[in-house]
Design an enzyme around this catalytic site. Structure first.
Site, mmCIF file in Angstrom:
data_model
loop_
_atom_site.group_PDB
_atom_site.id
_atom_site.type_symbol
_atom_site.label_atom_id
_atom_site.label_comp_id
_atom_site.label_asym_id
_atom_site.label_seq_id
_atom_site.Cartn_x
_atom_site.Cartn_y
_atom_site.Cartn_z
ATOM 1 N N ASN A 88 -14.424 23.843 31.534
ATOM 2 C CA ASN A 88 -15.450 24.823 31.924
ATOM 3 C C ASN A 88 -14.732 26.035 32.499
ATOM 4 O OD1 ASN A 88 -17.380 22.950 31.306
ATOM 5 N ND2 ASN A 88 -18.004 22.565 33.432
ATOM 6 N N GLY A 89 -15.284 27.214 32.276
ATOM 7 C CA GLY A 89 -14.659 28.418 32.833
ATOM 8 C C GLY A 89 -14.063 29.263 31.719
ATOM 9 N N HIS A 136 -47.412 56.674 37.799
ATOM 10 C CA HIS A 136 -46.198 57.489 37.647
ATOM 11 C C HIS A 136 -45.460 57.193 36.346
ATOM 12 C CE1 HIS A 136 -46.661 59.168 41.636
ATOM 13 N NE2 HIS A 136 -46.855 57.939 42.103
ATOM 14 N N GLU A 139 -40.803 38.281 40.181
ATOM 15 C CA GLU A 139 -40.493 36.881 39.890
ATOM 16 C C GLU A 139 -41.434 36.328 38.813
ATOM 17 O OE1 GLU A 139 -38.292 34.840 40.121
ATOM 18 O OE2 GLU A 139 -39.244 32.893 39.913
ATOM 19 N N TRP A 190 -21.475 25.873 26.451
ATOM 20 C CA TRP A 190 -22.310 27.075 26.358
ATOM 21 C C TRP A 190 -21.359 28.168 25.918
ATOM 22 C CZ3 TRP A 190 -22.968 31.907 28.846
ATOM 23 C CH2 TRP A 190 -24.241 32.482 28.725
ATOM 24 N N LYS A 215 -28.523 26.930 33.297
ATOM 25 C CA LYS A 215 -29.060 26.691 34.638
ATOM 26 C C LYS A 215 -28.175 27.310 35.704
ATOM 27 C CE LYS A 215 -31.770 25.012 37.770
ATOM 28 N NZ LYS A 215 -32.971 25.842 38.014
ATOM 29 N N CYS A 225 -21.763 25.074 30.852
ATOM 30 C CA CYS A 225 -21.032 23.905 30.361
ATOM 31 C C CYS A 225 -21.068 22.747 31.355
ATOM 32 C CB CYS A 225 -19.575 24.265 30.123
ATOM 33 S SG CYS A 225 -19.370 25.687 29.073
ATOM 34 N N LYS A 275 -40.368 34.808 35.124
ATOM 35 C CA LYS A 275 -40.743 33.475 34.634
ATOM 36 C C LYS A 275 -41.329 33.554 33.234
ATOM 37 C CE LYS A 275 -38.889 31.408 36.651
ATOM 38 N NZ LYS A 275 -38.161 31.815 37.779
ATOM 39 N N ARG A 285 -28.568 22.073 32.031
ATOM 40 C CA ARG A 285 -27.746 23.229 32.403
ATOM 41 C C ARG A 285 -27.699 24.278 31.300
ATOM 42 N NH1 ARG A 285 -24.256 21.979 36.633
ATOM 43 N NH2 ARG A 285 -22.819 23.579 35.954
ATOM 44 N N GLU A 287 -38.442 34.298 30.733
ATOM 45 C CA GLU A 287 -37.547 33.161 30.524
ATOM 46 C C GLU A 287 -38.220 32.040 29.754
ATOM 47 O OE1 GLU A 287 -34.592 32.255 34.020
ATOM 48 O OE2 GLU A 287 -36.633 32.316 34.765
#
Ligand code: M6R
Length: 608
Positions: free
Chosen positions: A98-99, A504, A481, A74, A603, A2, A485, A27, A488
């Site tokens: 927010n929160g 394995h 990583e 959000w 974000k 948010c 990527k 965000r 996402e």
């Protein structure tokens, strides 16, 4: 996650609010709204979906007035609908938040018993009603807000309007960032400095459990005991160009491409070739402390966590000390063994990730020294750690982290170098690392120059719905990583394994529907990896290989080879990561995903 923007001043509020919301789009959000006070009433417009929907609605029916608030939501409590979008109103009170209000169910029951009704599913509407009910017994808006917040459990970045006080905006913070932007004529309130760049560079960061009473061109801060608090005004050095696409189609590509510069910025003034070490002014650790450290403990989330896994391998080699790396959301709730003289390291782009921040507080509670490796200046982590290293990577707007990851790894190398040299790392090795770091921007540029080739490979492979990334030693964290990527940005299922683990279990997945991204540059383990490559070829896996320039043997396996320069072991993994960033970007473009704001992601994850 948010975003909040507020304005009180001489200009029309609406353009400031819409501009601020657009700046915070990165965000991640799923609805947006604004409220503006005019002539003793507060008009609210909100829409689900993108800010463009909201802007279109406001084009037809603009809101006029000099005091207003805006929000990108959000969804946490309730679906991302127009009804659940902020601002929320209760009588003459309007808020954005927010929160999470953790005890909202109990508060709602009490308010309902007293006759209140609710239109949305949100915890925020409950908070609005609570504040409104407190305005009945408290004369000033700030007193009512304080009385309400004393009943609240949870986190909030909160901004409140009251029809009856058009010359005042009240903001409050606990666990969710808020800053005030100051000019002689106006006061801005924002959860993110990007929202106010260009209006002012003078800001005040609110601390937890503080309330700011904002008026045009002035403000006052009180704590939760209603005592006045003094705040230092600081200058933020952010330029508009840093949050614009500058001709690129997406922020993601811009941020990948600007890494030669951001790497140089992270390293600037911190390298000492003569002594083979680094100089980090902000560690705030006495030099004799370096001899007493017994281990490092890194906590972080997501990409920052993967940077920690790579940083661990480097720091252990440089200092001879063990490094534990923990996912922050796990660390904060278990009983980790934290031995004496552990040095805590908190890695975060935003410096606001809720789990990371909670872990930092847990480390401090256990009495260990903490370092923050943080990009956003003035963020909560940056302000709460004992010392640290700013990444200086500039604003990272794309939700998927790229340049910040590179700088997070570099910052860990710099910490390892400084502490390592004070302990056992030889000057020869130190100098080699410093030289490699100095060479890195040009080497990264040479990989970026191959973007057309990477784009062509991505076009060929973008139809595959599943991928496995393989690498050994320092290349395994890079594989993790790289897979993140792709997940996402392109919504492709991807996982990563140490290449030696293939036999394995994961080899069962290999067939001609599986993309296998094999990190295979010349390292000490090159020959060991060769057999894994053979096994994948034998089973028809669709290979893409990252190898070292001049290694023509790789073309026997596939045409999809991307070459990186030969490099020092400390910089090689960073070079190997660049093609993975570009590959994820181009696959995402090919698959038509929302590259900069991938679905369901935010974000900065400021809630649990
Ligand atoms: O702001 P932080 O570095 O603390 O964020 C941590 C993660 O949420 C973040 O790295 C996330 O995994 C990104 N979307 C990765 O691209």
């Amino acid at each position: 996650m948010c975003g909040i923007i507020g304005y009180i001043g001489k200009d029309q509020a609406l353009p400031v609010l819409i501009n601020g919301l657009r700046r915070m789009e990165y965000r991640g959000y799923d609805s947006a709204g604004v409220a503006v006070i005019n002539d003793g009433t507060t008009a609210v417009t909100k829409r689900s979906g993108k800010i463009a929907n909201l802007a279109t609605a406001l084009d037809t029916r603009p809101l006029t007035g000099h005091t207003g608030i805006g929000h990108t939501r959000w969804a946490t409590h309730g679906a991302p609908t127009e009804l659940n979008a902020h601002p929320h109103q209760a009588g003459h009170v309007t808020i954005v938040h927010n929160g999470i209000i953790e005890n909202y169910v109990a508060l709602k029951a009490t308010l309902t018993a007293a006759g209140a009704t609710f239109a949305s599913d949100t915890d925020t509407e409950v908070l609005a009603r609570l504040i409104e009910s407190e305005t009945k017994t408290h004369k000033s808006l700030e007193a009512a807000v304080l009385a309400a917040l004393l009943q609240v459990e949870g986190t909030f970045g909160l901004v409140v309007l009251d029809d009856r006080h058009p010359d005042t905006v009240v903001a409050a913070r606990r666990g969710s960032p808020l800053l005030l932007g100051l000019t002689p004529e106006a006061t801005y309130i924002a959860s993110d400095a990007t929202a106010i760049i260009g209006y002012t560079d003078r800001v005040v960061y609110l601390d937890d459990d503080e309330i700011a009473v904002c008026r045009p061109g002035s403000y006052a801060v009180i704590d939760f005991e209603a005592k006045a608090k003094e705040h230092e005004e600081v200058e933020i050095k952010l330029e508009l160009a840093a949050i614009e696409k500058s001709g690129y189609d997406h922020f993601l590509l811009k941020e990948i491409m600007e890494q030669p510069r951001t790497i140089a910025d992270t390293l600037r003034g911190r390298l000492d070739l003569e002594n083979g070490t680094s100089h980090l002014g902000g560690l705030n650790l006495p030099p004799d402390y370096y001899q007493t450290i017994s281990r490092f403990l890194t906590v972080a989330c997501g990409t920052a966590y993967y940077s920690g896994l790579l940083g661990k391998l480097f720091i252990e080699r440089m200092t001879g000390l063990p490094v534990d790396v923990e996912v922050a959301s796990e660390f904060r709730y278990r009983n980790p063994v934290v031995v004496t003289n552990t040095l805590g390291m908190v890695v975060s782009q935003s410096g606001e990730t809720a789990d990371t921040l909670a872990s930092l507080r847990e480390m401090k509670r256990r009495g260990i020294s903490t370092l923050g490796l943080v990009n956003v200046v003035g963020s909560s982590v940056a302000r709460e750690v004992d010392g640290g290293v700013y990444l200086h990577a500039g604003p990272e707007i794309s939700v998927a982290s790229t340049k910040a990851y590179t700088s997070q790894v570099l910052a860990q190398i710099l910490v390892g170098l400084q502490i390592g040299r004070a302990r056992s790392l030889s000057i020869t090795e130190g100098k080699a690392i410093v030289q490699a770091l100095q060479d890195l921007p040009a080497q990264v540029q040479s990989v970026l120059d191959q973007r057309d080739k990477i784009k062509a490979i991505a076009k060929k492979l973008a139809h595959l719905n599943s991928a496995m990334y393989l690498g050994r030693d320092t290349l395994f964290p890079v594989a993790l990583e790289g897979a993140l990527k792709l997940k996402e940005c392109a919504y492709v299922h991807a996982e990563a394994y140490p290449a030696g683990e293939l036999k394995h279990g994961p080899i069962a997945l290999v067939d001609d529907n599986l993309l296998v991204v094999f990190l295979h540059p010349k390292t000490a383990l090159y020959d060991k990896s060769q057999s894994s490559l053979e096994q994948i070829r034998a089973r028809g896996g669709q290979l893409m290989i990252v190898g070292t320039e001049g290694d023509q043997s790789l073309t026997d396996f596939t045409d999809n080879v991307i070459y990186i320069p030969e490099a020092n072991p400390y910089t090689l993994p960073l070079l190997a990561n660049i093609p993975l960033q570009l590959f994820a970007y181009y696959v995402a473009c090919e698959r038509g995903t929302d590259v900069d704001q991938p679905r369901n992601l935010a974000k900065s994850v400021t809630v649990e």
